[in-house]
Design a protein around this motif. Structure first.
Motif, short mmCIF file in Angstrom:
data_model
loop_
_atom_site.label_atom_id
_atom_site.label_comp_id
_atom_site.label_asym_id
_atom_site.label_seq_id
_atom_site.Cartn_x
_atom_site.Cartn_y
_atom_site.Cartn_z
N THR A 144 4.75 0.20 6.22
CA THR A 144 3.38 0.20 5.69
C THR A 144 3.19 -0.97 4.75
O THR A 144 4.14 -1.59 4.28
N THR A 145 1.94 -1.31 4.45
CA THR A 145 1.65 -2.48 3.63
C THR A 145 2.03 -2.24 2.17
O THR A 145 2.00 -1.10 1.69
N PRO A 146 2.39 -3.29 1.43
CA PRO A 146 2.72 -3.13 0.01
C PRO A 146 1.62 -2.45 -0.79
O PRO A 146 1.91 -1.65 -1.70
N ALA A 147 0.36 -2.71 -0.45
CA ALA A 147 -0.75 -2.08 -1.18
C ALA A 147 -0.74 -0.57 -1.01
O ALA A 147 -1.05 0.18 -1.94
N ASN A 148 -0.35 -0.11 0.19
CA ASN A 148 -0.28 1.33 0.43
C ASN A 148 0.85 1.97 -0.39
O ASN A 148 0.72 3.08 -0.89
N VAL A 149 1.97 1.26 -0.48
CA VAL A 149 3.10 1.75 -1.28
C VAL A 149 2.68 1.89 -2.74
O VAL A 149 2.91 2.91 -3.39
N THR A 150 2.05 0.83 -3.26
CA THR A 150 1.60 0.85 -4.65
C THR A 150 0.62 1.99 -4.89
O THR A 150 0.73 2.71 -5.90
N ALA A 151 -0.31 2.17 -3.99
CA ALA A 151 -1.31 3.23 -4.13
C ALA A 151 -0.65 4.60 -4.19
O ALA A 151 -0.99 5.45 -5.04
N LEU A 152 0.30 4.85 -3.30
CA LEU A 152 0.97 6.15 -3.27
C LEU A 152 1.77 6.39 -4.54
O LEU A 152 1.63 7.43 -5.19
N LEU A 153 2.61 5.42 -4.89
CA LEU A 153 3.48 5.61 -6.05
C LEU A 153 2.70 5.77 -7.35
O LEU A 153 2.97 6.69 -8.14
N THR A 154 1.74 4.89 -7.58
CA THR A 154 1.03 4.92 -8.86
C THR A 154 0.13 6.14 -9.00
O THR A 154 -0.05 6.66 -10.10
N ALA A 204 -6.59 7.47 -4.75
CA ALA A 204 -7.14 7.57 -6.10
C ALA A 204 -7.85 8.91 -6.32
O ALA A 204 -7.91 9.42 -7.45
N GLU A 205 -8.35 9.48 -5.24
CA GLU A 205 -9.04 10.78 -5.33
C GLU A 205 -8.06 11.96 -5.29
O GLU A 205 -8.47 13.11 -5.30
N GLY A 206 -6.76 11.66 -5.22
CA GLY A 206 -5.75 12.70 -5.22
C GLY A 206 -5.68 13.49 -3.93
O GLY A 206 -5.23 14.64 -3.91
N LYS A 207 -6.08 12.86 -2.82
CA LYS A 207 -6.13 13.57 -1.54
C LYS A 207 -4.77 13.61 -0.83
O LYS A 207 -4.62 14.30 0.17
N HIS A 233 -8.00 -3.69 9.51
CA HIS A 233 -6.85 -3.12 8.80
C HIS A 233 -7.02 -3.25 7.29
O HIS A 233 -6.66 -2.34 6.53
N ALA A 234 -7.57 -4.36 6.84
CA ALA A 234 -7.81 -4.54 5.40
C ALA A 234 -8.82 -3.51 4.90
O ALA A 234 -8.66 -2.94 3.81
N SER A 235 -9.85 -3.25 5.69
CA SER A 235 -10.85 -2.23 5.34
C SER A 235 -10.20 -0.86 5.27
O SER A 235 -10.43 -0.07 4.34
N LYS A 236 -9.36 -0.57 6.25
CA LYS A 236 -8.65 0.71 6.28
C LYS A 236 -7.79 0.88 5.04
O LYS A 236 -7.71 1.97 4.46
N THR A 237 -7.12 -0.20 4.61
CA THR A 237 -6.27 -0.14 3.42
C THR A 237 -7.10 0.22 2.19
O THR A 237 -6.66 1.01 1.34
N GLU A 238 -8.29 -0.35 2.08
CA GLU A 238 -9.16 -0.03 0.94
C GLU A 238 -9.57 1.45 0.95
O GLU A 238 -9.59 2.11 -0.09
N PHE A 239 -9.91 1.97 2.12
CA PHE A 239 -10.25 3.40 2.22
C PHE A 239 -9.04 4.28 1.90
O PHE A 239 -9.17 5.33 1.28
N TYR A 240 -7.86 3.83 2.33
CA TYR A 240 -6.63 4.58 2.04
C TYR A 240 -6.39 4.65 0.53
O TYR A 240 -6.08 5.70 -0.02
N LYS A 241 -6.56 3.52 -0.15
CA LYS A 241 -6.38 3.48 -1.60
C LYS A 241 -7.40 4.38 -2.29
O LYS A 241 -7.10 5.03 -3.29
#
Length: 254
Positions: free
Chosen positions: A125-135, A95-98, A83-91
């Motif tokens: 969803t995880t806090p990191a995913n929220v941050t990635a989406l919003l920022t 970042a690539e605007g996908k 799941h941690a690996s998946k979160t990194e790929f999600y971020k």
């Protein structure tokens, strides 16, 4: 009737089509990186969405769809690592605007912000995913626009349990009748309805056949002035797109 004080936003499927464009591809990227031959196609992922939470979804997949997989001794750590690996790929995808926001989302959030309406994120969803989406969609400081970020494992019982809503409202010191929720799924409406929060639904491809009988308004999207929404259930009060005025009318039951 209580005055509307706070907008409570789900994330995945509501703010953006993150399940289709982000989470599913990211899971598959994590599986490949781990040397696993698992592949979650769109049909399978639709079934896996019955369970909320990424780690829980992996476990559900192995319990129901890949029962021959030999679980390692440190199974929980194995799942956490995947799941941690998946979160990194999600971020990375973010970042690539996908993964763009859905129509009308940015406009409504900006309107609420300009009129000093309080906002919170209420998601599994995880806090990191929220941050990635919003920022990556609203800007570097956009996380601060939301008074509370209720996300991930902050409560033990995830949606459809109402716990995450109760937690967010307690932190904001608001009552259910002072809030309105924005959701997209069966688990989402079950959670918000159990918390006694009025709810506006914007469906997506994965959730279009869910039961939204407890929702106050069901739309295909929030819409824009030049591209209105389609009303699937509920009263839209003559509006063509979801703005703060319509949100307040839905909340008031006018």
């Amino acid at each position: 009737m209580a005055q509307l004080e706070a907008l409570l936003f789900d994330v995945d499927g509501t703010l953006a089509d993150t399940e289709r464009d982000g989470h599913r591809p990211a899971f598959n990227m994590a599986f490949e990186a781990a040397g696993l031959d698992w592949n979650w196609d769109e049909a399978l992922y639709g079934e896996l969405l019955a369970v909320t939470g990424g780690k829980e979804r992996i476990k559900f997949y192995l319990e129901k769809f890949n029962t021959d997989f030999e679980k390692p001794a440190d199974f929980d750590e194995f799942v956490k690592g995947l799941h941690a690996s998946k979160t990194e790929f999600y971020k990375q995808l973010m970042a690539e605007g996908k993964i763009p926001l859905r129509p009308g989302v940015e406009r409504l959030i900006n309107e609420a912000r300009s009129k000093n309406v309080r906002m919170a994120v209420v998601t599994t969803t995880t806090p990191a995913n929220v941050t990635a989406l919003l920022t990556n969609t609203l800007g570097a400081d956009s996380e601060s626009w939301f008074e509370v970020i209720a996300a991930g494992d902050i409560v033990p019982a995830k949606k459809p349990a109402p716990d995450i809503y109760f937690w967010a409202m307690e932190k904001m010191n608001v009552k259910p009748e002072e809030c309105i929720a924005f959701e997209d799924s069966d688990n989402g409406i079950k959670s918000s309805a159990a918390a006694n929060v009025k709810t506006i639904i914007t469906i997506n491809e994965y959730t279009k056949d869910d039961d939204f009988s407890k929702a106050d308004l069901v739309l295909d999207q929030m819409g824009e002035p030049e591209e209105g929404f389609e009303v699937l259930a509920g009263e839209h009060h003559g509006h063509d797109y979801l703005d703060l005025e319509l949100v307040k009318k839905v909340h008031a039951g006018a």
